[in-house]
Design an enzyme around this catalytic site. Structure first.
Site, PDB file in Angstrom:
ATOM      1  N   ARG A   1     -23.857  48.799  12.715  1.00 27.01           N
ATOM      2  CA  ARG A   1     -24.240  47.577  13.422  1.00 27.01           C
ATOM      3  C   ARG A   1     -23.104  46.571  13.314  1.00 27.01           C
ATOM      4  NH1 ARG A   1     -29.497  46.945  10.119  1.00 27.01           N
ATOM      5  NH2 ARG A   1     -28.079  48.050   8.736  1.00 27.01           N
TER       6      ARG A   1
ATOM      7  N   ASP B   1     -20.559  43.496  13.942  1.00 25.31           N
ATOM      8  CA  ASP B   1     -20.748  42.072  14.249  1.00 25.31           C
ATOM      9  C   ASP B   1     -20.087  41.673  15.562  1.00 25.31           C
ATOM     10  OD1 ASP B   1     -22.265  41.080  12.190  1.00 25.31           O
ATOM     11  OD2 ASP B   1     -20.544  40.652  10.891  1.00 25.31           O
TER      12      ASP B   1
ATOM     13  N   ARG C   1     -14.382  43.062   5.948  1.00 22.13           N
ATOM     14  CA  ARG C   1     -13.708  41.790   6.232  1.00 22.13           C
ATOM     15  C   ARG C   1     -13.489  41.000   4.943  1.00 22.13           C
ATOM     16  NH1 ARG C   1     -17.226  39.339  10.935  1.00 22.13           N
ATOM     17  NH2 ARG C   1     -15.978  37.501  10.406  1.00 22.13           N
TER      18      ARG C   1
END
Lengths: 267, 267
Positions: free
Chosen positions: B50, B52, B199
């Site tokens: 999923r 972003d 990230r």
């Protein structure tokens, strides 16, 4: 006035092309505006290649005269700071002598044409490559390309808007190779090119890759010296001006590094 | 109902992320709408990762049940035809058994984080890489990354919005290497990741590359199990989901081919 040689990278999509025009924003105007903000005057920028709307560059070269000796790094960083919202970057700026002319001293111009050759369209590289869905025969394309290498009247392979009086050019290199992943790369090198010449080559070589044309058809098209004998002109999306070589620089034998599509050890 | 495994490429910029949301268009909705146009029904798409908003994929995997057995090539081409104006492409579609679940059968997820490390900003790759202007020490980054490999409580390296109950994950690979041209690549592989985990790694390893943090600082941050100990989270621009491996498939030891940044013999 100190003269600077600028190496320029840009995404051609948002611009009407390299050269200033009345109908929209050009790369030249973007950089000239940034230079005005830096120095307060209105210096003119001279580029080596007048790329069309939508054509990209990783190694365009230009020169500009500034009223002060700022130093190369300051020129690069200040121009980039003034172009923050643009798709133009000064990769390098260096002081050069007043006899350096980005356009007229250029000895070799290197271009890369990127074809994206797979069944599915290019979701990420859209606008940065030419998507061709039919499987291309790269060897046949390279062989046919060799027909075009050398000194020829390239009237077949130039735009009807081409302003050059003389259609004779010496094409030093036209290589078709397997690029990264699903890409097919066409590398073209000559001292100078006619308007739309490389896009005309790319559109014609694609027909060869699809086995709709042979090398002999390419030769017939060249010999016709007639625009209507050319294959369709490929879109600007896949075209990159990657480098310009000047007198006195060491001779480049391999295509320049291309920031947009470069080597890695991942496979 | 025949089930299809789809390999999906997308540019994350125009979308709110992979998953359907009320506040904008998602990649899932784009593909589901195309599937509706193909089959007339409203099938649901299930994705392996999923991602972003702004995160890209070259090898996202999803499954979907369609009312008819169209065949893989037809599914691929028809979905692509219905998504012509989108930045989403079905790279491959193949019929699979009803026991294949893109999300729950996934054994390994591969991500690539692309840092663009040079003084001048990225004119062409803007939005497709993270521009870092200070010179990075790639070896120091790779060494510090090894602190994170293994089974750990990764509470430091996840979003405060992360919904996973258990912050323990097994990170199988975190390699930092010189990528093409001015790029630095971080390749991460694990069965599953926490929200913003890669990230968070990228933002922290950048501090190491800039010599503002050491490997020991990274270890302290990991041991703290505290979100506030993490370096800044890197932007979505540089992140790509590049592949998902499933049970029964041959084990992949090298990072997958990445269409957005792939090898070539040009240098």
């Amino acid at each position: 006035m100190p003269r600077y040689k600028l190496t320029v990278e840009y995404d051609g999509r948002p611009y009407v092309g390299w050269q200033r025009q009345k109908n929209g924003l050009s790369v030249q105007e973007v950089i000239e505006t940034a230079a005005h903000k830096l120095c307060g005057e209105r210096p003119t920028l001279f580029g080596a290649g007048r790329t069309d709307a939508g054509v990209h560059a990783t190694g365009q070269v230009a020169h500009i005269d500034l009223p002060k000796d700022y130093g190369g790094e300051t020129v690069r960083d200040a121009l980039n700071a003034h172009m923050r919202d643009e798709r133009v970057a000064i990769v390098e700026a260096e002081g050069v002598g007043a006899d350096f002319d980005a356009r007229f001293s250029a000895r070799r111009r290197w271009y890369l044409y990127r074809i994206f050759n797979r069944r599915a369209p290019a979701a990420i590289l859209n606008g940065q490559v030419w998507w061709v869905s039919r499987d291309l025969d790269i060897e046949a394309m390279h062989e046919a390309a060799q027909v075009l290498v050398g000194t020829h009247d390239f009237n077949t392979f130039r735009s009807t808007h081409c302003q050059a009086k003389n259609p004779i050019r010496t094409l030093e290199k036209l290589d078709v190779t397997k690029g990264p992943g699903d890409e097919v790369h066409i590398v073209a090198m000559a001292q100078s090119f006619l308007h739309n010449q490389i896009r005309s080559f790319a559109g014609t070589l694609k027909l060869v890759g699809e086995q709709r044309w042979t090398s002999a058809d390419v030769r017939d098209a060249l010999d016709a010296r007639d625009r209507t004998a050319c294959g369709p002109v490929a879109p600007p999306d896949g075209l990159y001006l990657t480098a310009v070589d000047y007198t006195g620089e060491p001779k480049r034998t391999l295509p320049p590094y291309d920031a947009a599509s470069a080597p890695t050890d991942i496979d």
